[in-house]
Design an enzyme around this catalytic site. Structure first.
Site, PDB file in Angstrom:
ATOM      1  N   HIS A 320      47.900   6.291   9.223  1.00 11.02           N
ATOM      2  CA  HIS A 320      47.133   5.782  10.359  1.00 11.02           C
ATOM      3  C   HIS A 320      47.706   4.487  10.926  1.00 11.02           C
ATOM      4  O   HIS A 320      47.004   3.728  11.586  1.00 11.02           O
ATOM      5  CB  HIS A 320      45.655   5.654   9.985  1.00 11.02           C
ATOM      6  CG  HIS A 320      45.009   6.987   9.814  1.00 11.02           C
ATOM      7  ND1 HIS A 320      44.644   7.772  10.882  1.00 11.02           N
ATOM      8  CD2 HIS A 320      44.721   7.704   8.705  1.00 11.02           C
ATOM      9  CE1 HIS A 320      44.139   8.908  10.431  1.00 11.02           C
ATOM     10  NE2 HIS A 320      44.183   8.889   9.117  1.00 11.02           N
ATOM     11  N   ASP A 360      45.643  19.104   5.855  1.00 10.28           N
ATOM     12  CA  ASP A 360      45.965  17.817   6.492  1.00 10.28           C
ATOM     13  C   ASP A 360      47.457  17.527   6.318  1.00 10.28           C
ATOM     14  O   ASP A 360      47.873  16.433   5.934  1.00 10.28           O
ATOM     15  CB  ASP A 360      45.131  16.684   5.913  1.00 10.28           C
ATOM     16  CG  ASP A 360      44.850  15.569   6.917  1.00 10.28           C
ATOM     17  OD1 ASP A 360      45.498  15.549   7.976  1.00 10.28           O
ATOM     18  OD2 ASP A 360      43.980  14.726   6.645  1.00 10.28           O
TER      19      ASP A 360
END
Length: 567
Positions: A320, A360
Site C-alpha cells: 500500500h 490477493d
C-alpha cells in the site's frame, strides 16, 4: 459369482461406496457416497483391459461418443462425493455416470467410441477448477502458478506492475480494459476483469461496464466513501454486475455503520472481510453477518499461525505504498493486523459464515495457495473443533463440501458465472483437476482447461517414458496456440455483449456472459449460509458470534506444507 477383496477392487478400480480416502496428510477423510459404475462392467484402459474395440469401446461415430472419458474418478464437489466416469464433449462436461460400449454393456450413459480419448482416474480425485476472485493482474506469470495449483478462473483487475495495480484490483477505464481483454485472450485461464468503482457520478462507471468490466471494485486507496459506494451499487443494480469492496481502514469517511448504511440491502462482495487485508478497523468482520453481504477471505491470514502477524506488517507496507519512516503510515499498518480477528476468521469459515477464499495475488496474497490454504484451515478446524455436524467420527464429508464450495461454486455464483464454471456438473466447461489423494490440494496430477490438458507434471523430455526425473510442471498442448482460445473463456457483462465488444476487439476466445449477480444473497452461498450477529470489542478486539467468544490458538505445525516442497 466371482468376488475380489475390497482392497483389490480399490487398487484396480479405485474406491467404491463405503470406502474412505484420506486427503493428503490432513486429518480429513472422505467416504464415497455413491458409485455410478456397474460392478463387473467397469471400464479401464490398457493392455489386456476393457476399453478395446468390440469390448468397452463401441463403433459409434464421434457425434455419438465422448471426446474424452475420465474413468472411475472419485468426484469431490459441493453436491456430493461420488465414484463415476466423466464424459467430456466439445470441451464441456457432457455426462457423469457409467462409461463403456452400450452395444454389449448395461447402464452405459457415457459412450466410448473410436474417437474417444481416455484419462485413467482410478484412484484419483477429480475436482472442479478453482476460482480466484481476488486477483491483482500484476504479472501474467501468475497464470502458470495458479494453474499448477488447481485454479482455472481469475476474477480481478489491474494493468501490470503499476502502483495502482500493486495495491488495488482495478482495471481503470475503457482503454486499459480493452488492452487487458486483448492480453487475456492468449492466457490459458478464464478471466473476468473488474473496473474501478470509486466515483460519485455514474457515467464513468457505466462506460467501464460497456467496455467489458464484469464487475466494479471499490477500494479505500481510491476512496471508498459512502457516496462512491452508493453510486457504484446503483450502477451495478442498473447493469447487473457485481461490486467488490475494500472498505475504509482509517474510518475517515465513516465507520462500518456508515458503509453498511450506504450499501443498504444491495448485494456486495466484501474482500478480506476479517480486515488484515484492509477494511474498517477493528470491526469490518461484522459485515459477514449481513444477509446481503457475500464475505470472502484472502489467503495470507489463512490459517492463523504463529507467523501470521509478523509477516503481515512488512507485506502491508510494500503493497500500500507506505513509508516506515512516517509514524502515521506505521500506525495505519498496525491498526489492520489484529490477532483476535485473524483467529476468529478461521472459526467463522468453519461455521459457514465466511463463504469464499481467494488470494490477493502479489498484493498481500499468494496466487498459488488458495486451494492449499483453504484445506489447511479445514484441517486445523477439525483439530480445534472436532467433527462438523452432521459428520461423525467416520468421515468429514460435510466439512469437505463446505470448504470446497469456498473456492469453486460460491465465487462463481457471486460473480454470475456459475452457469459456465464452478462445479463438476453437466453442461459446464470441463475445467477439471485430477489429484492423487496423497497430493490432494498441493500438486495436481493433471489440470484440464475446456477438456484439454493445460498443465501437468512432466519428466525428462529425452526420457524413454514420461516419468524420469527431473519432473516438474510444464505447459501442455491445451495452453498453446489457437487451442487456448477454444478452451478458455473471457467473461463479459451483457452491456458489453450488446455493444459487440468481442468483435470490436477481435477476441478469439470463448465468451461467457456474467449475469444474475444482483439476485445472489448470503442464503445462496452453498454450505456457507450462516448469518450470525458478530460483535467486536473495540478495546480488546475480541470477536463474538451470536454471543459465543471466538478464540483459538495459532497453529505451530500444518499439513500440506514443507514435506511436499522439498523438491
Amino acid at each position: 459369482m466371482s468376488r475380489i477383496s475390497r482392497q483389490a477392487y480399490a487398487d484396480m478400480f479405485g474406491p467404491t461406496v463405503g470406502d474412505r480416502v484420506r486427503l493428503a496428510d490432513t486429518a480429513l477423510w472422505v467416504e464415497v457416497e455413491k458409485d455410478f459404475t456397474v460392478y463387473g462392467e467397469e471400464v479401464k484402459f490398457g493392455g489386456g483391459k476393457v476399453i478395446r474395440d468390440g469390448m468397452g469401446q463401441g463403433q459409434m461415430l464421434a457425434a455419438e461418443a465422448m471426446d474424452l472419458v475420465l474413468t472411475n474418478a472419485l468426484i469431490i464437489d459441493h453436491w456430493g462425493i461420488v465414484k463415476a466416469d466423466i464424459g467430456v464433449k466439445h470441451g464441456r462436461i457432457a455426462a457423469i455416470g457409467k462409461a463403456g460400449n452400450p452395444d454389449v454393456q448395461p447402464g452405459v450413459s457415457v459412450p466410448v467410441g473410436p474417437g474417444t480419448e481416455v484419462i485413467a482416474a482410478e484412484g484419483k480425485i477429480v475436482t472442479a477448477g478453482g476460482i480466484d476472485s481476488h486477483i491483482h493482474f500484476i504479472c501474467p506469470q501468475q497464470v502458470e502458478e495458479a494453474l499448477t495449483s488447481g485454479v482455472t478462473t481469475f476474477i480481478g483487475g489491474g494493468t501490470g506492475p503499476a502502483t495502482g495495480t500493486n495495491a488495488t484490483t482495478c482495471t481503470p477505464g475503457p482503454w486499459y480494459l480493452a488492452r487487458m481483454l486483448q492480453a487475456a485472450d492468449s492466457l490459458p485461464i478464464n478471466i473476468g476483469l473488474l473496473g474501478k468503482g470509486n466515483a460519485s457520478r455514474p457515467e464513468a462507471l457505466r462506460e467501464q461496464i460497456t467496455a467489458g468490466a464484469v464487475g466494479l471494485k471499490l477500494h479505500e486507496d481510491w476512496g471508498s466513501t459512502p457516496a462512491a459506494i452508493d453510486c457504484c451499487l446503483g450502477v451495478a443494480e442498473e447493469m447487473d454486475i457485481q461490486v467488490a469492496i475494500h472498505t475504509d481502514t482509517l474510518n475517515e469517511s465513516g465507520c462500518i455503520e456508515d458503509t453498511l448504511s450506504a450499501i443498504g440491502d444491495r448485494t456486495i462482495h466484501t474482500f478480506h472481510t476479517e480486515g488484515a487485508g484492509g477494511g474498517h478497523a477493528p470491526d469490518i468482520i461484522r459485515a459477514a453477518g449481513q444477509a446481503n453481504v457475500l464475505p470472502s477471505s484472502t489467503n495470507p491470514t489463512l490459517p492463523y499461525t504463529v507467523n501470521t502477524v509478523d509477516e503481515h506488517l512488512d507485506m502491508l507496507m510494500v503493497c500500500h505504498h507506505l513509508d516506515p519512516s512516517i509514524a502515521e503510515d506505521v500506525a495505519f499498518a498496525e491498526s489492520r493486523i489484529r490477532r483476535e480477528t485473524i483467529a476468529a476468521e478461521d472459526i467463522l469459515h468453519d461455521m459457514g459464515a465466511f463463504a469464499m477464499t481467494s488470494s490477493d495475488s502479489q498484493a498481500m496474497g499468494r496466487v498459488g495457495e488458495v486451494v492449499l490454504r483453504t484445506w489447511q484451515v479445514a484441517h486445523q478446524m477439525k483439530l480445534r473443533r472436532g467433527p462438523l455436524a452432521p459428520d461423525g467420527s467416520y468421515s468429514d464429508n460435510f466439512r469437505v463440501k463446505r470448504y470446497i464450495a469456498k473456492y469453486t461454486i460460491n465465487p462463481a455464483l457471486t460473480h454470475g458465472i456459475a452457469h459456465e464454471v464452478g462445479s463438476v456438473e453437466v453442461g459446464k466447461l470441463a475445467d477439471l483437476v485430477l489429484w492423487a489423494p496423497a497430493f490432494f490440494a498441493v500438486k495436481p496430477a493433471l489440470v484440464l482447461k475446456g477438456g484439454m490438458i493445460a498443465t501437468a507434471p512432466m519428466g525428462d523430455i529425452n526420457g524413454s517414458i514420461p516419468t524420469p526425473q527431473p519432473v516438474h510442471y510444464r505447459p501442455m498442448f491445451g495452453a498453446l496456440g489457437a487451442a487456448r482460445h477454444t478452451t478458455r473463456m473471457t467473461f463479459l457483462p451483457q452491456a458489453a455483449m450488446d455493444r459487440g465488444l468481442a468483435e470490436e476487439l477481435n477476441l478469439q476466445s470463448l465468451i461467457g456472459v456474467a449475469h444474475g449477480c444482483r439476485r445472489v444473497r448470503k442464503a445462496d452461498m452453498v454450505h456457507n449460509t450462516l448469518q450470525p450477529l458478530i460483535e467486536v470489542d473495540a478495546q480488546t478486539y475480541q470477536v463474538r458470534a451470536d454471543g459465543e467468544l471466538l478464540v483459538c490458538e495459532p497453529a505451530r505445525e500444518l499439513p500440506l506444507a514443507q514435506r511436499y516442497f522439498l523438491f
